[in-house]
Design an enzyme around this catalytic site. Structure first.
Site, short mmCIF file in Angstrom:
data_model
loop_
_atom_site.label_atom_id
_atom_site.label_comp_id
_atom_site.label_asym_id
_atom_site.label_seq_id
_atom_site.Cartn_x
_atom_site.Cartn_y
_atom_site.Cartn_z
CB SER A 67 52.04 32.10 -70.07
OG SER A 67 51.22 32.78 -69.68
CG ASN A 68 52.29 36.04 -66.37
OD1 ASN A 68 51.16 35.95 -65.75
ND2 ASN A 68 52.51 36.67 -67.37
CB ALA A 69 51.60 31.97 -62.07
CB SER A 70 48.33 36.63 -64.07
OG SER A 70 47.40 37.28 -64.26
CB ALA A 81 50.45 39.56 -65.39
#
Ligand code: C5P
Length: 226
Positions: free
Chosen positions: A26-29, A95
């Site tokens: 995943s990502n930090a959004s 994102a």
């Protein structure tokens, strides 16, 4: 018709791509910019919906508009394609994960002493699919805005995304600047439109930045007279 009364679809937050039952890419959004846009949008049009990946429940509490939770980039794509219609406005602030593991194990992958390699495949680009759908479904009056989070050659990359993804507007977010980007409560944006406008915004709270984005969209709709 300007923004009032139009269907406005906002996406926000990350997506998750699982490779076993307990692990994902995943990502930090945080989803904060998306929520700020949905809140501002709901002040203008009650026909607002917010399609979001996994974000904090607190951010979603007591929202007066429709919130649609999704998990993967493919789920988000499906939901966006379902919600868009002619005369609507789509703001792709999410994102989505760009890669997804080729295999998803049904069981938790056991820890090993050696390195492991996870083969990943590209996820679909939602905005490119929207452009294709716009032509195929003849959604001639759909307005599409995207975001570009960049750290170098920011303007060049933002403009190439505006063209490649056939957007009406792109909101450039220079995430190397202090006070911009993932997780924080402020943002520093430059807005570029298909009609050639460039609007540089100062550091603003995400709520104020959202309001400026919607004002700019309204101006673009006025220019095009639809
Ligand atoms: O190409 P890049 O991911 O930098 O472009 C960012 C823009 O594209 C954002 O508006 C984001 O919501 C959108 N995006 C998308 N589908 C993806 C990844 C990003 O529509 N798979």
């Amino acid at each position: 018709m300007l923004l009032k009364g139009r269907k406005i679809i906002i996406t926000g937050g990350p997506t998750r791509e699982w490779f076993d039952p307990v692990r994902y890419i995943s990502n930090a959004s945080s989803g904060k910019m998306g929520i700020a846009l949905a809140d501002e949008s709901n002040n203008i049009s009650k026909n607002t919906c917010f399609i979001h990946g996994p974000i904090s429940e607190d951010l979603l509490k007591n929202k007066p508009y429709r919130c649609i939770g999704v998990e993967t980039t493919n789920d988000m794509l499906e939901s966006v394609l379902y919600e868009i219609e002619d005369n609507s406005v789509l703001i792709m602030c999410a994102a989505p994960a760009d890669y997804s593991p080729v295999k998803k194990s049904d069981e938790k992958i056991k820890k090993q002493n050696e390195n492991i390699f996870i083969e990943m495949t590209r996820t679909p680009d939602i905005l490119k699919n929207v452009s294709a759908a716009r032509e195929f479904r003849k959604l001639n009056n759909l307005f599409v805005a995207g975001f570009a989070a960049e750290t170098s050659n920011t303007e060049e990359y933002a403009l190439s995304k505006l063209n490649e993804k056939k957007l009406d507007m792109i909101c450039l977010n220079d995430v190397s600047k202090e006070g911009a980007g993932f997780g924080c409560d402020t943002n520093i944006l430059t807005l570029f439109t298909r009609t050639g406008s460039k609007v540089e915004l100062p550091i603003l709270t995400k709520d104020k930045a959202a309001s400026e984005i919607l004002k700019q969209i309204e101006k673009e709709l006025l220019k095009r007279n639809y």
